[in-house]
Design a protein around this motif. Structure first.
Motif, PDB file in Angstrom:
ATOM      1  N   SER A  85       9.562   1.249 -17.047  1.00 55.74           N
ATOM      2  CA  SER A  85      10.781   1.980 -17.420  1.00 55.74           C
ATOM      3  C   SER A  85      11.126   3.047 -16.388  1.00 55.74           C
ATOM      4  CB  SER A  85      10.611   2.614 -18.809  1.00 55.74           C
ATOM      5  OG  SER A  85      10.319   1.628 -19.775  1.00 55.74           O
ATOM      6  N   LEU A  86      11.114   2.657 -15.138  1.00 51.77           N
ATOM      7  CA  LEU A  86      11.364   3.610 -14.054  1.00 51.77           C
ATOM      8  C   LEU A  86      12.789   4.146 -14.090  1.00 51.77           C
ATOM      9  CD1 LEU A  86       9.349   1.814 -11.291  1.00 51.77           C
ATOM     10  CD2 LEU A  86       9.045   4.211 -11.940  1.00 51.77           C
ATOM     11  N   LYS A  87      12.915   5.398 -13.668  1.00 45.29           N
ATOM     12  CA  LYS A  87      14.201   6.092 -13.671  1.00 45.29           C
ATOM     13  C   LYS A  87      14.614   6.414 -12.237  1.00 45.29           C
ATOM     14  CE  LYS A  87      12.789   8.326 -17.995  1.00 45.29           C
ATOM     15  NZ  LYS A  87      12.536   9.619 -18.659  1.00 45.29           N
ATOM     16  N   PRO A  88      15.895   6.486 -11.959  1.00 43.65           N
ATOM     17  CA  PRO A  88      16.339   6.800 -10.589  1.00 43.65           C
ATOM     18  C   PRO A  88      15.762   8.117 -10.066  1.00 43.65           C
ATOM     19  CG  PRO A  88      18.172   5.960 -11.871  1.00 43.65           C
ATOM     20  CD  PRO A  88      17.037   6.142 -12.831  1.00 43.65           C
ATOM     21  N   GLU A  89      15.594   9.092 -10.935  1.00 47.19           N
ATOM     22  CA  GLU A  89      15.057  10.387 -10.495  1.00 47.19           C
ATOM     23  C   GLU A  89      13.574  10.312 -10.132  1.00 47.19           C
ATOM     24  OE1 GLU A  89      16.566   9.708 -13.380  1.00 47.19           O
ATOM     25  OE2 GLU A  89      15.650  10.785 -15.078  1.00 47.19           O
ATOM     26  N   GLU A  90      12.961   9.165 -10.341  1.00 49.18           N
ATOM     27  CA  GLU A  90      11.560   8.989  -9.953  1.00 49.18           C
ATOM     28  C   GLU A  90      11.425   8.381  -8.560  1.00 49.18           C
ATOM     29  OE1 GLU A  90      10.390   6.998 -13.694  1.00 49.18           O
ATOM     30  OE2 GLU A  90       9.159   8.791 -14.045  1.00 49.18           O
ATOM     31  N   THR A  91      12.547   8.250  -7.893  1.00 47.55           N
ATOM     32  CA  THR A  91      12.513   7.856  -6.492  1.00 47.55           C
ATOM     33  C   THR A  91      11.759   8.916  -5.699  1.00 47.55           C
ATOM     34  OG1 THR A  91      14.556   6.590  -6.590  1.00 47.55           O
ATOM     35  CG2 THR A  91      13.922   7.493  -4.446  1.00 47.55           C
ATOM     36  N   ALA A  92      10.714   8.492  -4.998  1.00 48.06           N
ATOM     37  CA  ALA A  92       9.847   9.444  -4.301  1.00 48.06           C
ATOM     38  C   ALA A  92       8.838   8.665  -3.469  1.00 48.06           C
ATOM     39  CB  ALA A  92       9.122  10.338  -5.300  1.00 48.06           C
ATOM     40  N   VAL A  93       8.133   9.389  -2.631  1.00 45.43           N
ATOM     41  CA  VAL A  93       6.948   8.826  -1.986  1.00 45.43           C
ATOM     42  C   VAL A  93       5.771   9.145  -2.897  1.00 45.43           C
ATOM     43  CG1 VAL A  93       5.468   8.799   0.033  1.00 45.43           C
ATOM     44  CG2 VAL A  93       7.934   9.149   0.300  1.00 45.43           C
ATOM     45  N   TYR A  94       5.007   8.115  -3.222  1.00 45.36           N
ATOM     46  CA  TYR A  94       3.871   8.264  -4.111  1.00 45.36           C
ATOM     47  C   TYR A  94       2.586   8.261  -3.293  1.00 45.36           C
ATOM     48  CZ  TYR A  94       6.786   7.804  -8.235  1.00 45.36           C
ATOM     49  OH  TYR A  94       7.717   8.031  -9.236  1.00 45.36           O
ATOM     50  N   TYR A  95       1.725   9.200  -3.608  1.00 46.34           N
ATOM     51  CA  TYR A  95       0.456   9.374  -2.911  1.00 46.34           C
ATOM     52  C   TYR A  95      -0.696   9.368  -3.915  1.00 46.34           C
ATOM     53  CZ  TYR A  95       3.496  11.509   0.670  1.00 46.34           C
ATOM     54  OH  TYR A  95       4.488  11.766   1.586  1.00 46.34           O
ATOM     55  N   CYS A  96      -1.863   9.009  -3.440  1.00 48.46           N
ATOM     56  CA  CYS A  96      -3.059   9.182  -4.246  1.00 48.46           C
ATOM     57  C   CYS A  96      -4.035  10.055  -3.464  1.00 48.46           C
ATOM     58  CB  CYS A  96      -3.700   7.851  -4.608  1.00 48.46           C
ATOM     59  SG  CYS A  96      -4.291   6.898  -3.198  1.00 48.46           S
ATOM     60  N   ASN A  97      -4.970  10.654  -4.183  1.00 46.39           N
ATOM     61  CA  ASN A  97      -5.938  11.523  -3.530  1.00 46.39           C
ATOM     62  C   ASN A  97      -7.073  11.794  -4.497  1.00 46.39           C
ATOM     63  OD1 ASN A  97      -7.155  13.727  -1.948  1.00 46.39           O
ATOM     64  ND2 ASN A  97      -5.169  13.802  -0.922  1.00 46.39           N
ATOM     65  N   PRO A  98      -8.306  11.828  -4.017  1.00 43.21           N
ATOM     66  CA  PRO A  98      -9.386  12.320  -4.875  1.00 43.21           C
ATOM     67  C   PRO A  98      -9.077  13.756  -5.274  1.00 43.21           C
ATOM     68  CG  PRO A  98     -10.273  11.252  -2.914  1.00 43.21           C
ATOM     69  CD  PRO A  98      -8.801  11.399  -2.695  1.00 43.21           C
ATOM     70  N   VAL A  99      -9.384  14.112  -6.506  1.00 42.50           N
ATOM     71  CA  VAL A  99      -9.027  15.435  -6.990  1.00 42.50           C
ATOM     72  C   VAL A  99     -10.210  16.102  -7.663  1.00 42.50           C
ATOM     73  CG1 VAL A  99      -6.573  14.918  -7.293  1.00 42.50           C
ATOM     74  CG2 VAL A  99      -8.173  14.467  -9.175  1.00 42.50           C
ATOM     75  N   ALA A 100     -10.113  17.439  -7.762  1.00 49.57           N
ATOM     76  CA  ALA A 100     -11.144  18.219  -8.422  1.00 49.57           C
ATOM     77  C   ALA A 100     -10.475  19.389  -9.134  1.00 49.57           C
ATOM     78  CB  ALA A 100     -12.177  18.701  -7.405  1.00 49.57           C
ATOM     79  N   PRO A 101     -11.169  19.939 -10.107  1.00 51.89           N
ATOM     80  CA  PRO A 101     -10.623  21.135 -10.754  1.00 51.89           C
ATOM     81  C   PRO A 101     -10.513  22.274  -9.755  1.00 51.89           C
ATOM     82  CG  PRO A 101     -12.447  20.187 -12.010  1.00 51.89           C
ATOM     83  CD  PRO A 101     -12.429  19.505 -10.669  1.00 51.89           C
ATOM     84  N   PRO A 102      -9.646  23.236 -10.040  1.00 52.20           N
ATOM     85  CA  PRO A 102      -8.695  23.251 -11.149  1.00 52.20           C
ATOM     86  C   PRO A 102      -7.391  22.561 -10.758  1.00 52.20           C
ATOM     87  CG  PRO A 102      -8.565  25.319  -9.958  1.00 52.20           C
ATOM     88  CD  PRO A 102      -9.633  24.487  -9.272  1.00 52.20           C
ATOM     89  N   ASN A 103      -6.702  22.132 -11.766  1.00 53.34           N
ATOM     90  CA  ASN A 103      -5.334  21.646 -11.559  1.00 53.34           C
ATOM     91  C   ASN A 103      -5.241  20.448 -10.620  1.00 53.34           C
ATOM     92  OD1 ASN A 103      -4.423  23.744 -13.220  1.00 53.34           O
ATOM     93  ND2 ASN A 103      -4.332  25.138 -11.472  1.00 53.34           N
TER      94      ASN A 103
END
Length: 120
Positions: A85-103
């Motif tokens: 259910s993608l929306k036009p406002e979700e047009t973007a470059v998508y990235y992934c990354n290992p993450v850690a706390p916080p946030n």
């Protein structure tokens, strides 16, 4: 080799679906939680979903909850983002990354990302 490589983006009509893939390399990073981020033109990069290293815990931003699903296959060192259910406002470059706390703080160098374009 970059620690993360994203793929699977493309052009879809509003309401369509895409499945993004993230390859994570490096013995250290494969034991991390991984987040998917996106950056639209003129906007800051934001985290949209994250998954714990064992896949048992997930996070979704309010804007994608119920439409996006994050998953991972540790046998392949890959993390996926199913986007429905993608929306036009979700047009973007998508990235992934290992993450850690916080946030869901990113831990590795950013990859090139994968472009997602949602047409209205």
């Amino acid at each position: 080799q970059a620690p993360v490589v994203e793929s699977g983006g493309g052009l879809v009509p509003a309401g369509g679906s895409l499945r993004l893939s993230c390859g994570v390399s490096g013995r250290t990073y494969t034991r991390y939680a991984v987040g998917w981020f996106r950056q639209a033109p003129g906007k800051e990069r934001e985290v949209v979903a994250a998954i714990s290293w064992n896949g048992e815990s997930t996070y979704y931003s309010d804007s994608v909850k119920g439409r996006f699903t994050i998953s991972r296959d540790n046998t392949k060192n890959e993390v996926y983002l199913q986007m429905n259910s993608l929306k036009p406002e979700e047009t973007a470059v998508y990235y992934c990354n290992p993450v850690a706390p916080p946030n869901y703080r990113p831990q590795a160098a950013w990859g090139q990302g994968t472009q997602v374009t949602v047409s209205s």
